[in-house]
Design a protein around this motif. Structure first.
Motif, mmCIF file in Angstrom:
data_model
loop_
_atom_site.group_PDB
_atom_site.id
_atom_site.type_symbol
_atom_site.label_atom_id
_atom_site.label_comp_id
_atom_site.label_asym_id
_atom_site.label_seq_id
_atom_site.Cartn_x
_atom_site.Cartn_y
_atom_site.Cartn_z
ATOM 1 N N TRP A 105 -45.204 0.400 15.476
ATOM 2 C CA TRP A 105 -45.918 -0.877 15.494
ATOM 3 C C TRP A 105 -45.475 -1.795 14.364
ATOM 4 O O TRP A 105 -45.836 -2.974 14.360
ATOM 5 N N ASN A 106 -44.738 -1.262 13.395
ATOM 6 C CA ASN A 106 -44.410 -1.997 12.167
ATOM 7 C C ASN A 106 -45.690 -2.456 11.479
ATOM 8 O O ASN A 106 -45.800 -3.585 10.997
ATOM 9 N N ALA A 107 -46.680 -1.552 11.461
ATOM 10 C CA ALA A 107 -48.002 -1.867 10.921
ATOM 11 C C ALA A 107 -48.149 -1.324 9.509
ATOM 12 O O ALA A 107 -47.582 -0.284 9.168
ATOM 13 N N ALA A 108 -48.922 -2.040 8.706
ATOM 14 C CA ALA A 108 -49.202 -1.583 7.341
ATOM 15 C C ALA A 108 -50.002 -0.286 7.391
ATOM 16 O O ALA A 108 -50.903 -0.140 8.217
ATOM 17 N N PRO A 109 -49.708 0.665 6.522
ATOM 18 C CA PRO A 109 -50.378 1.971 6.585
ATOM 19 C C PRO A 109 -51.843 1.935 6.207
ATOM 20 O O PRO A 109 -52.569 2.886 6.487
ATOM 21 N N ASP A 110 -52.314 0.855 5.556
ATOM 22 C CA ASP A 110 -53.728 0.816 5.167
ATOM 23 C C ASP A 110 -54.630 0.270 6.261
ATOM 24 O O ASP A 110 -55.849 0.195 6.092
ATOM 25 N N LEU A 111 -54.062 -0.093 7.407
ATOM 26 C CA LEU A 111 -54.860 -0.630 8.507
ATOM 27 C C LEU A 111 -55.544 0.482 9.289
ATOM 28 O O LEU A 111 -54.982 1.565 9.465
ATOM 29 N N PRO A 112 -56.752 0.240 9.793
ATOM 30 C CA PRO A 112 -57.399 1.223 10.668
ATOM 31 C C PRO A 112 -56.585 1.429 11.937
ATOM 32 O O PRO A 112 -55.991 0.477 12.472
ATOM 33 N N ASP A 113 -56.568 2.645 12.439
ATOM 34 C CA ASP A 113 -55.770 2.963 13.624
ATOM 35 C C ASP A 113 -56.099 2.047 14.798
ATOM 36 O O ASP A 113 -55.208 1.588 15.520
ATOM 37 N N ALA A 114 -57.399 1.786 14.991
ATOM 38 C CA ALA A 114 -57.836 1.047 16.171
ATOM 39 C C ALA A 114 -57.273 -0.365 16.217
ATOM 40 O O ALA A 114 -57.050 -0.923 17.297
ATOM 41 N N ALA A 116 -54.528 -1.466 14.150
ATOM 42 C CA ALA A 116 -53.197 -1.580 13.545
ATOM 43 C C ALA A 116 -52.180 -2.336 14.407
ATOM 44 O O ALA A 116 -51.515 -3.251 13.905
ATOM 45 N N PRO A 117 -52.002 -1.995 15.702
ATOM 46 C CA PRO A 117 -50.951 -2.689 16.459
ATOM 47 C C PRO A 117 -51.227 -4.173 16.632
ATOM 48 O O PRO A 117 -50.300 -4.994 16.607
ATOM 49 N N HIS A 118 -52.496 -4.533 16.754
ATOM 50 C CA HIS A 118 -52.839 -5.932 17.011
ATOM 51 C C HIS A 118 -52.758 -6.762 15.731
ATOM 52 O O HIS A 118 -52.233 -7.883 15.753
ATOM 53 N N ILE A 119 -53.238 -6.193 14.616
ATOM 54 C CA ILE A 119 -53.118 -6.902 13.340
ATOM 55 C C ILE A 119 -51.648 -7.069 12.967
ATOM 56 O O ILE A 119 -51.225 -8.112 12.470
ATOM 57 N N ALA A 120 -50.851 -6.032 13.215
ATOM 58 C CA ALA A 120 -49.421 -6.116 12.917
ATOM 59 C C ALA A 120 -48.750 -7.198 13.755
ATOM 60 O O ALA A 120 -47.884 -7.936 13.274
ATOM 61 N N LEU A 121 -49.154 -7.300 15.034
ATOM 62 C CA LEU A 121 -48.582 -8.319 15.912
ATOM 63 C C LEU A 121 -48.911 -9.714 15.404
ATOM 64 O O LEU A 121 -48.036 -10.585 15.319
ATOM 65 N N PHE A 122 -50.173 -9.934 15.050
ATOM 66 C CA PHE A 122 -50.569 -11.250 14.555
ATOM 67 C C PHE A 122 -49.891 -11.553 13.219
ATOM 68 O O PHE A 122 -49.450 -12.679 12.986
ATOM 69 N N ALA A 123 -49.810 -10.547 12.340
ATOM 70 C CA ALA A 123 -49.187 -10.762 11.030
ATOM 71 C C ALA A 123 -47.722 -11.147 11.176
ATOM 72 O O ALA A 123 -47.212 -12.007 10.457
ATOM 73 N N GLY A 156 -60.979 -3.142 21.657
ATOM 74 C CA GLY A 156 -60.779 -3.781 22.954
ATOM 75 C C GLY A 156 -60.698 -5.292 22.833
ATOM 76 O O GLY A 156 -59.914 -5.947 23.540
ATOM 77 N N LEU A 157 -61.498 -5.841 21.906
ATOM 78 C CA LEU A 157 -61.467 -7.285 21.683
ATOM 79 C C LEU A 157 -60.120 -7.718 21.117
ATOM 80 O O LEU A 157 -59.513 -8.694 21.584
ATOM 81 N N TYR A 158 -59.635 -6.991 20.119
ATOM 82 C CA TYR A 158 -58.311 -7.287 19.558
ATOM 83 C C TYR A 158 -57.232 -7.169 20.642
ATOM 84 O O TYR A 158 -56.294 -7.979 20.694
ATOM 85 N N ALA A 159 -57.364 -6.156 21.485
ATOM 86 C CA ALA A 159 -56.374 -5.966 22.552
ATOM 87 C C ALA A 159 -56.372 -7.148 23.513
ATOM 88 O O ALA A 159 -55.302 -7.594 23.959
ATOM 89 N N ARG A 160 -57.556 -7.667 23.832
ATOM 90 C CA ARG A 160 -57.619 -8.830 24.710
ATOM 91 C C ARG A 160 -56.935 -10.028 24.084
ATOM 92 O O ARG A 160 -56.196 -10.773 24.757
ATOM 93 N N PHE A 161 -57.179 -10.244 22.779
ATOM 94 C CA PHE A 161 -56.575 -11.391 22.110
ATOM 95 C C PHE A 161 -55.055 -11.238 21.974
ATOM 96 O O PHE A 161 -54.347 -12.225 21.754
ATOM 97 N N SER A 162 -54.581 -9.998 22.096
ATOM 98 C CA SER A 162 -53.144 -9.743 21.983
ATOM 99 C C SER A 162 -52.429 -9.829 23.321
ATOM 100 O O SER A 162 -51.189 -9.753 23.368
ATOM 101 N N GLU A 163 -53.173 -9.965 24.406
ATOM 102 C CA GLU A 163 -52.543 -10.053 25.726
ATOM 103 C C GLU A 163 -51.761 -11.357 25.835
ATOM 104 O O GLU A 163 -52.136 -12.376 25.241
#
Length: 251
Positions: A105-114, A116-123, A156-163
């Motif tokens: 995911w290229n996600a920061a390791p301090d992010l919660p698993d749930a 991580a992929p969506h925050i990494a995408l937005f970042a 699920g909310l983050y996943a929707r915003f990432s669609e």
């Protein structure tokens, strides 16, 4: 022999020997007239046994009775150690899988698993912006404070915003909010509020209709963080979006 000689022969440090003394694993020898502790070969054997058992995975706190039993109950002790080692291997295997996923995911390791992929995408899309940092740190707070049920819903909310259908609009709205000056006129604030409610309203209302319980303490801490991290106009946007979603009937 002196403590430094014993430590050298056993492959440990003098500080480690002192720690063994404190734990009651190693008797303190008498001191010589010049004040040095004088260790014997029996102390060396004891230290070697401690080092060996610790290297196998036994915790120092449980070694004293094992050392005093002189190898009795070996089968039972090793069976327990094998069970603990198997569980540790399982934990490490799960950790490696999670690390691999974070790398993918290229996600920061301090992010919660749930999240991580969506925050990494937005970042990745927002770059080094204040709101990207706020979003990340809020996710860290939520990941620690929220119940598993809330985490599932918010993931699920983050996943929707990432669609794809919402992603570009979400990024545009986030950039507009990030660029909002503290003294922005009310017309600009209201325009962002209207667009956010139109974009996110149905998704957030659906989440609220699921009757998931939000811990009031978590809500208060998140509100405190938001107040400290956003400027006056940005806070007005957040407050008015929340008010609009509270008063509007579900679509």
């Amino acid at each position: 022999m002196r403590s430094s000689d014993l430590a050298h022969l056993a492959g440990v440090t003098v500080r480690t020997l002192r720690h063994y003394h404190q734990l009651g694993l190693l008797d303190e020898p008498p001191r010589t007239p010049n004040g040095y502790r004088e260790y014997s070969v029996h102390h060396l054997v004891r230290v070697l046994r401690i080092v060996r058992l610790a290297s196998l995975g036994f915790r120092l706190g449980e070694l004293a009775p094992m050392l005093d039993r002189d190898g009795k109950d070996t089968a039972e002790v090793l069976e327990r150690l094998d069970d603990e080692t198997a569980r540790e291997i399982e934990r490490l295997t799960e950790r490696r899988a999670l690390i691999a996923q974070l790398m993918a995911w290229n996600a920061a390791p301090d992010l919660p698993d749930a999240f991580a992929p969506h925050i990494a995408l937005f970042a990745a899309r927002l770059g080094d912006s204040t709101l990207a940092r706020v979003d990340r740190e809020q996710a860290i707070l939520i990941g620690h404070l929220a119940s598993p049920e809330v985490l599932d819903e918010l993931a699920g909310l983050y996943a929707r915003f990432s669609e794809p259908a919402l992603l570009e609009t979400s990024l545009t709205l986030t950039r507009r909010l990030a660029d909002l000056d503290a003294d922005a006129p009310d017309s600009v604030v209201e325009a962002i509020v209207a667009d956010m409610v139109a974009t996110y309203g149905d998704v957030i209302r659906a989440l609220r209709d699921d009757e998931v319980s939000f811990d009031p303490r978590a809500v208060a801490l998140l509100a405190e963080y938001s107040n400290d991290s956003l400027n006056e106009a940005q806070r007005r946007v957040v407050e008015r979006v929340e008010a609009a979603l509270d008063t509007a009937s579900p679509a």
